[in-house]
Design a protein around this motif. Structure first.
Motif, mmCIF file in Angstrom:
data_model
loop_
_atom_site.group_PDB
_atom_site.id
_atom_site.type_symbol
_atom_site.label_atom_id
_atom_site.label_comp_id
_atom_site.label_asym_id
_atom_site.label_seq_id
_atom_site.Cartn_x
_atom_site.Cartn_y
_atom_site.Cartn_z
ATOM 1 N N GLY A 1 17.897 -1.458 5.034
ATOM 2 C CA GLY A 1 17.700 -0.608 4.619
ATOM 3 C C GLY A 1 17.188 -1.584 2.936
ATOM 4 O O GLY A 1 17.301 -0.646 2.039
ATOM 5 N N GLU A 2 17.087 -2.200 3.320
ATOM 6 C CA GLU A 2 16.322 -3.027 1.821
ATOM 7 C C GLU A 2 14.536 -3.712 1.526
ATOM 8 O O GLU A 2 14.012 -3.238 3.513
ATOM 9 C CB GLU A 2 17.712 -4.443 1.591
ATOM 10 C CG GLU A 2 17.262 -5.735 3.061
ATOM 11 C CD GLU A 2 17.560 -6.360 2.813
ATOM 12 O OE1 GLU A 2 18.893 -7.287 1.944
ATOM 13 O OE2 GLU A 2 17.346 -7.802 2.794
ATOM 14 N N GLY A 3 13.874 -3.454 0.702
ATOM 15 C CA GLY A 3 12.639 -3.891 0.774
ATOM 16 C C GLY A 3 11.996 -2.684 1.061
ATOM 17 O O GLY A 3 12.206 -1.604 0.711
ATOM 18 N N LEU A 4 10.996 -3.514 1.539
ATOM 19 C CA LEU A 4 9.431 -2.419 1.589
ATOM 20 C C LEU A 4 10.153 -1.092 2.502
ATOM 21 O O LEU A 4 10.940 -1.493 3.203
ATOM 22 C CB LEU A 4 8.654 -2.695 2.743
ATOM 23 C CG LEU A 4 8.191 -3.428 2.104
ATOM 24 C CD1 LEU A 4 7.352 -3.948 3.049
ATOM 25 C CD2 LEU A 4 7.388 -3.946 0.456
ATOM 26 N N PRO A 5 9.788 0.095 1.649
ATOM 27 C CA PRO A 5 9.547 1.809 2.460
ATOM 28 C C PRO A 5 9.395 1.564 4.459
ATOM 29 O O PRO A 5 8.210 0.611 4.554
ATOM 30 C CB PRO A 5 9.221 2.727 1.970
ATOM 31 C CG PRO A 5 9.428 2.099 0.625
ATOM 32 C CD PRO A 5 8.688 0.710 0.532
ATOM 33 N N LYS A 6 9.516 1.973 5.039
ATOM 34 C CA LYS A 6 9.111 2.570 6.201
ATOM 35 C C LYS A 6 7.093 1.703 6.211
ATOM 36 O O LYS A 6 7.134 1.134 7.511
ATOM 37 C CB LYS A 6 9.951 3.342 7.608
ATOM 38 C CG LYS A 6 9.300 2.831 8.574
ATOM 39 C CD LYS A 6 10.267 3.495 9.572
ATOM 40 C CE LYS A 6 9.442 2.914 11.199
ATOM 41 N NZ LYS A 6 10.763 2.079 11.677
ATOM 42 N N HIS A 7 7.032 3.066 5.490
ATOM 43 C CA HIS A 7 5.405 3.919 5.764
ATOM 44 C C HIS A 7 5.185 3.142 5.398
ATOM 45 O O HIS A 7 3.539 2.191 5.869
ATOM 46 C CB HIS A 7 4.878 5.040 5.432
ATOM 47 C CG HIS A 7 5.694 4.768 3.513
ATOM 48 N ND1 HIS A 7 4.738 4.027 2.542
ATOM 49 C CD2 HIS A 7 6.153 4.502 2.794
ATOM 50 C CE1 HIS A 7 5.461 4.271 1.417
ATOM 51 N NE2 HIS A 7 6.242 4.219 1.837
ATOM 52 N N ALA A 8 5.343 1.852 4.119
ATOM 53 C CA ALA A 8 4.082 0.535 3.469
ATOM 54 C C ALA A 8 5.004 -0.517 4.730
ATOM 55 O O ALA A 8 3.636 -1.620 4.859
ATOM 56 C CB ALA A 8 5.111 0.085 2.242
ATOM 57 N N ARG A 9 5.519 -1.138 5.236
ATOM 58 C CA ARG A 9 6.346 -1.166 6.184
ATOM 59 C C ARG A 9 4.837 -2.298 7.410
ATOM 60 O O ARG A 9 4.416 -3.211 8.011
ATOM 61 C CB ARG A 9 7.821 -1.816 6.489
ATOM 62 C CG ARG A 9 7.904 -3.020 7.732
ATOM 63 C CD ARG A 9 9.770 -2.216 8.109
ATOM 64 N NE ARG A 9 10.557 -2.761 6.956
ATOM 65 C CZ ARG A 9 10.914 -3.842 6.382
ATOM 66 N NH1 ARG A 9 10.678 -5.253 6.989
ATOM 67 N NH2 ARG A 9 12.050 -3.690 5.764
ATOM 68 N N LYS A 10 5.243 -0.656 7.968
ATOM 69 C CA LYS A 10 3.844 -0.180 9.052
ATOM 70 C C LYS A 10 2.666 -1.096 8.125
ATOM 71 O O LYS A 10 1.552 -1.643 9.411
ATOM 72 C CB LYS A 10 4.041 1.289 8.940
ATOM 73 C CG LYS A 10 2.845 1.126 10.527
ATOM 74 C CD LYS A 10 3.077 0.825 11.807
ATOM 75 C CE LYS A 10 4.511 0.573 12.070
ATOM 76 N NZ LYS A 10 4.290 -0.082 13.605
ATOM 77 N N ARG A 11 2.055 -0.455 7.535
ATOM 78 C CA ARG A 11 0.256 -0.449 6.732
ATOM 79 C C ARG A 11 0.506 -1.778 6.679
ATOM 80 O O ARG A 11 -0.263 -2.547 6.704
ATOM 81 C CB ARG A 11 0.632 -0.229 5.386
ATOM 82 C CG ARG A 11 0.230 1.148 5.919
ATOM 83 C CD ARG A 11 -0.362 2.837 4.386
ATOM 84 N NE ARG A 11 -0.142 1.602 3.406
ATOM 85 C CZ ARG A 11 1.552 2.656 2.375
ATOM 86 N NH1 ARG A 11 1.319 3.990 3.059
ATOM 87 N NH2 ARG A 11 1.893 2.100 1.613
#
Length: 113
Positions: free
Chosen positions: A81-91
Motif C-alpha cells: 500500500g505504499e507509493g503510487l496509487p493503482k491508477h497512476a501505476r497502470k498509467r
C-alpha cells in the motif's frame, strides 16, 4: 489458411516487428525504489537512440499520461500500500512503453480497477 502478414505494406520481419511495437503487461513490473520520472528516463536511456531529444519525448509522455503530479513520487510496493496509487501505476506502465514511440501498443487487459 495461407497468406502473408504485412505491416504498412511490408512483409513482417521479426527484427522490424520488435522495434515497432510495445506491450504493457497487466501485472505492473516496476522498480519500487525509483520515482516515476526516473522510471521513464531509465527506459528512454536504454531503448531510445542517442540522437533523439529524450527529454522532449519524456515530457510529452508524462503530459499525455497525466502523470505530472506524480513525477517525483517513488513507485513503491503496491502490495504494501505504499507509493503510487493503482491508477497512476497502470498509467506509468503504459508510459514506460509509450516513451519508445511504438507504432503499435498492445495492452494486456487494461482496467480501471
Amino acid at each position: 489458411i495461407t497468406g502473408d502478414i504485412m505491416i504498412d505494406g511490408y512483409a513482417k520481419e521479426d527484427a522490424t516487428w520488435k522495434a515497432m511495437n510495445g506491450y504493457a503487461e497487466q501485472q505492473d513490473i516496476l522498480n519500487p525504489y525509483m520515482s516515476v520520472l526516473e522510471t521513464i528516463k531509465f527506459t528512454a536511456d536504454c531503448r531510445l537512440p542517442s540522437h533523439v531529444d529524450k527529454n522532449a519525448i519524456i515530457n510529452s509522455v508524462i503530459e499525455l499520461m497525466d502523470l505530472s503530479e506524480y513525477t517525483d513520487m517513488i513507485v513503491g510496493h503496491e502490495k504494501e500500500g505504499e507509493g503510487l496509487p493503482k491508477h497512476a501505476r497502470k498509467r506509468l506502465t503504459i508510459a514506460n512503453q509509450l516513451v519508445v514511440q511504438p507504432k503499435v501498443l498492445f495492452l494486456d487487459e487494461p482496467s480501471s480497477k
